[in-house]
Scaffold this motif. Structure first.
Motif, PDB file in Angstrom:
ATOM      1  N   ARG A  51       0.965  -1.126   0.063  1.00 11.01           N
ATOM      2  CA  ARG A  51      -0.222   0.102   0.215  1.00 11.01           C
ATOM      3  C   ARG A  51       1.041   0.921  -0.659  1.00 11.01           C
ATOM      4  N   LEU A  52       0.898   2.421  -0.417  1.00  7.65           N
ATOM      5  CA  LEU A  52       0.746   3.530  -0.899  1.00  7.65           C
ATOM      6  C   LEU A  52       1.505   4.324   0.479  1.00  7.65           C
ATOM      7  N   PRO A  53       0.846   4.429   1.399  1.00  7.54           N
ATOM      8  CA  PRO A  53       1.170   4.915   2.546  1.00  7.54           C
ATOM      9  C   PRO A  53       2.498   4.099   3.184  1.00  7.54           C
ATOM     10  N   SER A  54       3.171   2.905   2.983  1.00  7.83           N
ATOM     11  CA  SER A  54       3.935   2.805   4.009  1.00  7.83           C
ATOM     12  C   SER A  54       5.032   2.844   3.243  1.00  7.83           C
ATOM     13  N   VAL A  55       5.144   3.025   1.804  1.00  7.16           N
ATOM     14  CA  VAL A  55       5.986   4.188   1.652  1.00  7.16           C
ATOM     15  C   VAL A  55       7.292   5.140   2.259  1.00  7.16           C
ATOM     16  N   GLN A  56       5.828   6.118   2.597  1.00  4.14           N
ATOM     17  CA  GLN A  56       6.497   7.277   3.627  1.00  4.14           C
ATOM     18  C   GLN A  56       7.010   6.500   5.363  1.00  4.14           C
ATOM     19  N   ILE A  57       5.928   5.421   5.343  1.00  4.19           N
ATOM     20  CA  ILE A  57       6.369   5.042   6.679  1.00  4.19           C
ATOM     21  C   ILE A  57       7.058   4.805   7.025  1.00  4.19           C
ATOM     22  N   ALA A  58       7.809   3.944   5.958  1.00  4.27           N
ATOM     23  CA  ALA A  58       8.971   2.684   5.994  1.00  4.27           C
ATOM     24  C   ALA A  58      10.241   3.982   5.665  1.00  4.27           C
ATOM     25  N   GLN A  59      10.334   4.668   5.334  1.00  5.13           N
ATOM     26  CA  GLN A  59      10.827   6.086   5.075  1.00  5.13           C
ATOM     27  C   GLN A  59      11.152   6.634   6.956  1.00  5.13           C
ATOM     28  N   ASN A  60      10.332   7.226   7.381  1.00  4.75           N
ATOM     29  CA  ASN A  60      10.015   7.798   8.565  1.00  4.75           C
ATOM     30  C   ASN A  60      10.479   6.807   9.898  1.00  4.75           C
ATOM     31  N   LYS A  61       9.999   5.641  10.013  1.00  8.72           N
ATOM     32  CA  LYS A  61      10.751   4.413  10.860  1.00  8.72           C
ATOM     33  C   LYS A  61      12.479   4.704  10.761  1.00  8.72           C
ATOM     34  N   ALA A  62      12.420   4.333   9.389  1.00 10.59           N
ATOM     35  CA  ALA A  62      14.556   4.474   9.873  1.00 10.59           C
ATOM     36  C   ALA A  62      14.796   5.774  10.193  1.00 10.59           C
ATOM     37  N   TYR A  63      14.758   6.500   9.460  1.00 10.88           N
ATOM     38  CA  TYR A  63      14.496   8.310  10.320  1.00 10.88           C
ATOM     39  C   TYR A  63      14.895   8.371  11.377  1.00 10.88           C
ATOM     40  N   THR A  64      13.749   7.916  11.748  1.00  9.43           N
ATOM     41  CA  THR A  64      12.938   7.678  13.606  1.00  9.43           C
ATOM     42  C   THR A  64      14.971   7.009  14.113  1.00  9.43           C
ATOM     43  N   ALA A  65      14.464   6.088  13.956  1.00  8.53           N
ATOM     44  CA  ALA A  65      15.422   4.620  14.687  1.00  8.53           C
ATOM     45  C   ALA A  65      16.686   5.189  14.852  1.00  8.53           C
ATOM     46  N   VAL A  66      17.173   6.346  13.392  1.00  9.70           N
ATOM     47  CA  VAL A  66      18.963   6.313  13.938  1.00  9.70           C
ATOM     48  C   VAL A  66      18.767   7.703  14.737  1.00  9.70           C
ATOM     49  N   ARG A  67      17.685   8.578  13.845  1.00  7.98           N
ATOM     50  CA  ARG A  67      18.187   9.755  14.621  1.00  7.98           C
ATOM     51  C   ARG A  67      18.510   9.715  16.409  1.00  7.98           C
ATOM     52  N   GLU A  68      16.849   9.742  16.889  1.00  5.69           N
ATOM     53  CA  GLU A  68      17.193   8.544  17.811  1.00  5.69           C
ATOM     54  C   GLU A  68      18.178   7.931  18.748  1.00  5.69           C
ATOM     55  N   GLN A  69      17.979   6.834  17.932  1.00  4.13           N
ATOM     56  CA  GLN A  69      19.001   6.324  18.204  1.00  4.13           C
ATOM     57  C   GLN A  69      18.525   4.371  19.354  1.00  4.13           C
ATOM     58  N   TYR A  94       9.397  12.256  12.670  1.00  2.12           N
ATOM     59  CA  TYR A  94       9.350  10.451  13.862  1.00  2.12           C
ATOM     60  C   TYR A  94       7.912   9.852  14.102  1.00  2.12           C
ATOM     61  N   VAL A  95       8.329   9.077  13.646  1.00  2.00           N
ATOM     62  CA  VAL A  95       6.964   7.689  14.089  1.00  2.00           C
ATOM     63  C   VAL A  95       7.254   6.888  14.976  1.00  2.00           C
ATOM     64  N   THR A  96       6.444   6.181  15.546  1.00  2.00           N
ATOM     65  CA  THR A  96       6.043   5.719  17.033  1.00  2.00           C
ATOM     66  C   THR A  96       5.687   4.402  17.065  1.00  2.00           C
ATOM     67  N   TRP A  97       5.750   4.089  15.357  1.00  2.00           N
ATOM     68  CA  TRP A  97       4.603   2.146  15.716  1.00  2.00           C
ATOM     69  C   TRP A  97       6.273   1.605  15.431  1.00  2.00           C
ATOM     70  N   GLY A  98       6.793   0.520  15.048  1.00  2.00           N
ATOM     71  CA  GLY A  98       7.144  -0.383  15.593  1.00  2.00           C
ATOM     72  C   GLY A  98       7.583  -0.625  13.666  1.00  2.00           C
ATOM     73  N   GLY A  99       8.957  -0.733  13.701  1.00  2.00           N
ATOM     74  CA  GLY A  99       9.499  -1.600  12.786  1.00  2.00           C
ATOM     75  C   GLY A  99      10.740  -0.664  11.969  1.00  2.00           C
ATOM     76  N   GLY A 100      11.533   0.129  12.559  1.00  2.00           N
ATOM     77  CA  GLY A 100      12.204   1.124  12.709  1.00  2.00           C
ATOM     78  C   GLY A 100      13.479   0.228  13.509  1.00  2.00           C
ATOM     79  N   VAL A 101      14.075  -0.040  12.981  1.00  2.00           N
ATOM     80  CA  VAL A 101      15.399  -0.589  13.598  1.00  2.00           C
ATOM     81  C   VAL A 101      16.991   0.098  13.320  1.00  2.00           C
ATOM     82  N   PRO A 102      17.760   0.955  14.845  1.00  2.00           N
ATOM     83  CA  PRO A 102      18.856   0.996  14.172  1.00  2.00           C
ATOM     84  C   PRO A 102      19.877   0.180  13.903  1.00  2.00           C
ATOM     85  N   VAL A 103      20.942   0.536  13.507  1.00  2.00           N
ATOM     86  CA  VAL A 103      21.825  -0.426  13.393  1.00  2.00           C
ATOM     87  C   VAL A 103      23.288   0.125  14.341  1.00  2.00           C
TER      88      VAL A 103
END
Length: 136
Positions: A51-69, A94-103
């Protein structure tokens, strides 16, 4: 010895390919975003049927995870328990749903993976699955 400051393109493709293969095997539709240490996009995949909303949500999850570590879901839990609204961060991505994981590499956040399109637990599982395929 090379000091790793951020994920490389090769690292991103290793993660992406692991997640893609598993999603194909399970017939799952999802979006995967892999970002560098600053939250900038390195690699992206949107599988058939995602689904289209998942495109931006995935990017924002990754962004959130690395920015906040921390994992995006953990940021949400901390914000909720502290009574500190996410709007107070002043960061609309920033999003607060699961799926953003820092490396992490040697204790330093060098990038992150964001997955969206499945259940929250499945998104987290896929992100961690991909990261587990990295070798440093």
């Amino acid at each position: 010895m090379r000091t790793i400051l951020s994920l490389s393109h090769a690292d991103a493709m290793t993660i992406l390919e692991a997640i893609r293969a598993r999603a194909d095997q399970n017939n799952h539709s999802l979006a995967v975003a892999i970002v560098d240490a600053y939250g900038e996009l390195l690699a992206f995949l949107r599988t058939d049927g995602c689904r289209l909303p998942s495109v931006q949500i995935a990017q924002n999850k990754a962004y959130t995870a690395v920015r906040e570590q921390i994992e995006s879901r953990e940021l949400g839990a901390r914000s909720k328990s502290a009574g500190f609204p996410m709007t107070n961060f002043g960061e609309l991505r920033y999003v607060t749903w699961g799926g953003g994981v820092p490396v992490f590499h040697e204790g330093v956040a060098v990038g992150a993976v964001g997955v969206s399109g499945l259940t929250e637990d499945d998104d987290v599982d896929y992100a961690k699955w991909g990261i587990a395929h990295l070798t440093h």
